[in-house]
Design an enzyme around this catalytic site. Structure first.
Site, PDB file in Angstrom:
ATOM      1  N   SER A 225       0.837  -1.204   0.000  1.00 19.88           N
ATOM      2  CA  SER A 225       0.000   0.000   0.000  1.00 19.88           C
ATOM      3  C   SER A 225       0.863   1.241   0.000  1.00 19.88           C
ATOM      4  CB  SER A 225      -0.887   0.019   1.253  1.00 19.88           C
ATOM      5  OG  SER A 225      -0.110   0.305   2.404  1.00 19.88           O
ATOM      6  N   ASP A 226       0.297   2.350  -0.482  1.00 19.53           N
ATOM      7  CA  ASP A 226       0.910   3.631  -0.176  1.00 19.53           C
ATOM      8  C   ASP A 226       0.778   3.826   1.332  1.00 19.53           C
ATOM      9  OD1 ASP A 226       2.124   6.102  -0.432  1.00 19.53           O
ATOM     10  OD2 ASP A 226       0.868   6.740  -2.106  1.00 19.53           O
ATOM     11  N   TRP A 227       1.599   4.679   1.896  1.00 28.09           N
ATOM     12  CA  TRP A 227       1.706   4.770   3.356  1.00 28.09           C
ATOM     13  C   TRP A 227       0.398   5.302   3.959  1.00 28.09           C
ATOM     14  CZ3 TRP A 227       5.147   2.150   1.483  1.00 28.09           C
ATOM     15  CH2 TRP A 227       6.285   1.703   2.159  1.00 28.09           C
ATOM     16  N   GLY A 228      -0.281   4.436   4.703  1.00 30.53           N
ATOM     17  CA  GLY A 228      -1.584   4.767   5.261  1.00 30.53           C
ATOM     18  C   GLY A 228      -2.723   4.527   4.301  1.00 30.53           C
ATOM     19  N   GLY A 229      -2.443   3.867   3.184  1.00 31.50           N
ATOM     20  CA  GLY A 229      -3.466   3.670   2.156  1.00 31.50           C
ATOM     21  C   GLY A 229      -4.471   2.585   2.466  1.00 31.50           C
TER      22      GLY A 229
END
Length: 854
Positions: A225-229
């Site tokens: 995932s993108d960070w916090g996605g």
């Protein structure tokens, strides 16, 4: 390294219980995954890195090599160079103990207002895909995983966490998915899911992760995932999402095990995610008996278990390659009268003008920033190239911008040890010191130790101003903020967190300003503090700006210097406020009076060269008044030397535009980046972006996609191709060109496709292949352009697959999307389409309609 087979993987899965499996699927820290000794798995380290490898820490003392921006790399149209640069990134990653590099970015330049376009390659899916694939091959040749991002539809920054991109099925496959498919076909080991939604579904939970990515294209790597996605539990866990970053907290960490035990998540889905993680670990040398011994010890560049690949790149060789990359991507837009290249022997004086000549932007702002060991400015490069043969004068041409910049080592020193820089302290709620360290900059993204129980972060410095007057001071951060200058509190207030964008919170918090009177060379102590509260990060900035200068005097001084010189070189460009991750641009105009500066200098000296220091397109209302116009992009750490090579003819300007440039913002046919009130951003233009959109309107831009001049001329003599091809059959187009100039040169030969009277809507023409050739003066050579078998096909929403319309097509060959002097016909014969790269044709999913399509 070859992929791990199921026979090798299954025994490892059998050694893990459900809790151990689930634990592996959320990050252990911001940049690391968990290890698992039971299967010989050490933690994987991930790092940002499209233009340089930062590593796990955001510390200006930990320097990195800085490549030219991805737009500059794409402008080279040179896949061999991209592979070499990828190998350099891999060498840097190994040096920093990084296993997974979060690059390349494959999103497209749909609108020139996109704030992060410097990190993306181009407006064209073919050029983007081929450039990205070349970089991936280089990175992975060094045993480091590349990560194709951001899958898919993250083509702008406005509301990027929540925007719902609405795009028709055909456009999605032909345009926005196409670069990712190309990179998957090249064997990329990881793909990053984007923050945004597509068709109402957040990408970390999107069915597109399963099909086409995994099932259709055969992607056997890891989806991170993108960070916090990852924001939900069940939807994302049931999707093709494999790893949630960062950790250790998150929806999966909190609830995935229970959901698995309750039967809400299939055990097979969890096993597939773990299997992909183990496969990636094996590829980067993090799995196996040797991996156990690598936990947290030893030289990370020589970790046991890391595959043996290319040797490290020596520093001198790295600098040479980066210098070559500057000229390879530099685009000569205009060169009236053959002003360039300049002959040093014929020069007595050169005026270098513009703030960017000494404060060059070498990279874009945001999460991908790294800290260079050194930067060669354009002024320094020109001075070094001339080496006293001609007098070089510098004038900024503009007064100081008034924007506070983080304190550096030039005027600030640590009050404790007196060394250049600042003192950073972590304090408890009573003000007691928990940790202190010397830093080189007033911008602190993170201290060198975890904040832990600290309640406050403080930046303290002794500062000696260069001039008297009213200075603007600023503190960046969130929460309770205070600033004192010379013992007087000038700023105090509470500034609550107003964003959940990770880049804004943890990398680039807002600045809050105050003014204070300062006396030149009288040293004062400056103290900034901010409170630390959960969720607000620790990033803190102490910055200052000198008094406002006299704009008229600065311009007059620059014009006088230009008039007195044999040649004037003006360097203009964007700022971090106008072009950076986290926000889209409001305007294509150059900021702060730079247009007026160019006009004034060009009037004063008819031998004026303008260098544009920007990551993406800017408006050039004066471009026809500039005798020579060179696009430098964000050129990386060797900026000045590489640009001087071009200016003085040591190398050719090798670049060709990867994105169409307009003279004015109002001319751009596809511009909007902001979603509507319903949160939806409609790609209503379909496949018509970039040069395709310009062709549909019938208007001409300032400079077409593919445009770029060298230091010689070329005649296009003949284009030949097969009379007919079967659907799915690759073919070669041969274009004969002749060097009609006086020096050896390189030409990028481009081939486009058109079809009149089509039964389906098509772009007027689109790029289907390109090849570079070199030749001596007077010499003819043939560019062999290999065209993919799917080039004549289109995506059929009815079949959910590729179809080729039988009949006549036109091939066009030339030097840009707007300059194509050669044509030839080719006939697509009737017949079934073949699967192509990984189209999914023939799979069991072909007859299914994805629920996200409109």
């Amino acid at each position: 390294m070859a992929a791990m087979t199921d026979e090798e993987t299954e025994p490892l899965l059998d050694k893990l219980d459900a809790a151990q499996k689930v634990r592996l699927l959320t990050g252990a820290t911001t940049w690391r995954t968990y290890g698992e000794p039971a299967v010989g798995l050490r933690p994987l380290t991930l790092s940002d890195g499209p233009a340089g490898v930062r590593g796990e820490t955001w510390d200006e003392r930990e320097t990195s090599l800085v490549l030219p921006s991805p737009t500059a790399l794409a402008a080279s149209w040179d896949e061999r160079l991209l592979t070499d640069l990828g190998a350099l990134l891999a060498s840097e990653a190994r040096r920093k103990g990084v296993d997974v590099l979060l690059a390349p970015t494959l999103n497209l330049h749909r609108s020139p207002l996109g704030g992060r376009h410097f990190e993306c390659f181009s407006e064209d899916p073919l050029l983007t895909g081929r450039t990205g694939a070349a970089l991936v091959r280089g990175i992975q040749s060094g045993g480091v995983a590349a990560t194709a991002k951001h899958f898919v539809g993250n083509d702008a920054e406005t509301d990027r966490l929540t925007v719902d991109v609405r795009v028709d099925e055909r456009t999605l496959h032909e345009v926005y998915l196409a670069p990712f498919e190309e990179v998957v076909a090249a064997g990329v080991w990881a793909v990053m899911s984007a923050y945004n939604k597509v068709g109402g579904v957040t990408m970390s939970a999107s069915p597109l992760l399963a099909h086409p990515l995994k099932d259709g294209w055969g992607f056997d790597g890891l989806v991170v995932s993108d960070w916090g996605g990852v924001r939900t539990l069940l939807e994302s866990a049931r999707s093709g999402q494999d790893l949630a970053m960062p950790g250790p907290d998150g929806p999966w960490a909190a609830g995935l095990l229970a959901a698995l035990e309750q039967g809400l998540i299939p055990a097979e889905a969890v096993d597939d995610k773990v299997r992909r993680l183990l496969r990636l670990a094996r590829r980067v040398g993090a799995l196996g008996a040797d991996g156990v011994g690598a936990f947290g010890s030893g030289d990370p560049a020589h970790r046991p278990g890391r595959p043996a690949h290319r040797p490290p790149v020596a520093p001198a060789a790295a600098r040479t390659l980066l210098r070559r990359a500057v000229s390879a991507g530099a685009v000569l837009l205009r060169n009236e009268g053959g002003l360039l290249p300049l002959d040093p022997a014929a020069l007595k004086s050169v005026a270098v003008i513009g703030p960017h000549a000494t404060a060059v932007r070498i990279q874009g702002g945001g999460s991908a920033e790294v800290f260079p060991e050194h930067v060669v400015t354009p002024l320094a490069g020109i001075e070094r190239a001339l080496d006293g043969a001609a007098a070089v004068t510098y004038r900024p041409g503009l007064p100081p911008s008034g924007r506070p910049e983080p304190l550096g080592r030039d005027r600030a020193r640590d009050p404790r040890d007196g060394e250049p820089g600042v003192l950073v302290r972590l304090l408890d709620a009573h003000g007691a010191e928990l940790h202190a360290e010397h830093r080189l900059s007033g911008r602190i993204v993170e201290p060198s130790v975890p904040a832990g129980d600290a309640a406050l972060i403080e930046i303290r410095a002794l500062y000696r101003p260069a001039e008297s007057g009213t200075w603007t001071w600023a503190v960046g951060g969130w929460g309770d903020i205070s600033l004192s200058v010379d013992g007087h509190e000038v700023l105090s207030g509470t500034f609550p967190l107003d964003s959940d964008d990770p880049t804004r919170v943890h990398v680039a918090p807002p600045l809050y300003t105050a003014r204070a009177e300062m006396t030149a060379d009288r040293e004062v102590e400056v103290v900034a503090r901010r409170s630390l509260t959960p969720g607000s990060g620790v990033a803190t900035v102490l910055a200052a700006a000198p008094p406002a200068g006299d704009a008229h005097a600065a311009l007059t001084d620059a014009v006088a210097a230009a008039r007195a010189a044999d040649v004037a070189v003006v360097v203009v460009g964007t700022t971090e406020q106008s072009e950076s991750e986290g926000h889209d641009r409001e305007s294509l105009d150059l900021p702060e009076g730079q247009d007026a500066l160019v006009r004034a200098v060009a009037r004063a000296n008819p031998r004026t060269v303008v260098l544009v220091n920007a990551g993406g397109p800017v408006a050039l209302p004066w471009h026809e008044r500039a005798p020579a116009l060179l696009l430098a992009w964000f050129p990386g750490q060797e900026a000045g030397d590489g640009l001087a090579d071009v200016l003085f003819g040591r190398t050719e300007p090798g670049g060709r535009l990867p994105t169409t440039w307009a003279a004015a913002q109002d001319d751009v046919p596809v511009l909007g980046t902001a979603p509507g009130a319903d949160g939806r951003l409609h790609y209503a233009e379909g496949a018509h972006i970039g040069y395709r959109a310009w062709l549909r309107t019938g208007a001409a831009p300032a400079y077409w996609f593919g445009h770029g001049l060298g230091y010689t001329g070329w005649e296009y003599e003949e284009l030949t191709a097969p009379e007919s091809v079967r659907p799915g059959e690759p073919f070669d187009v041969r274009v004969r060109v002749r060097n009609s100039g006086r020096r050896r040169g390189r030409e990028v030969v481009q081939v486009y496709l058109a079809r009149s009277g089509s039964a389906v809507e098509r772009p007027v023409r689109r790029l289907i292949g390109y090849a570079a050739v070199e030749a001596e003066p007077g010499e003819s050579t043939v560019a062999v352009v290999r065209v993919d078998g799917r080039a004549l096909a289109h995506w059929s929403p009815g079949r959910h697959g590729w179809e080729t319309e039988a009949g006549a097509f036109t091939l066009l060959g030339g030097r840009s999307a707007g300059d194509l002097p050669l044509t030839a016909g080719i006939v697509a014969r009737p017949g079934p389409d073949s699967a192509g790269k990984g189209s999914g044709n023939g799979s069991e999913h072909d007859g299914e309609r994805s629920p996200l399509m409109l």
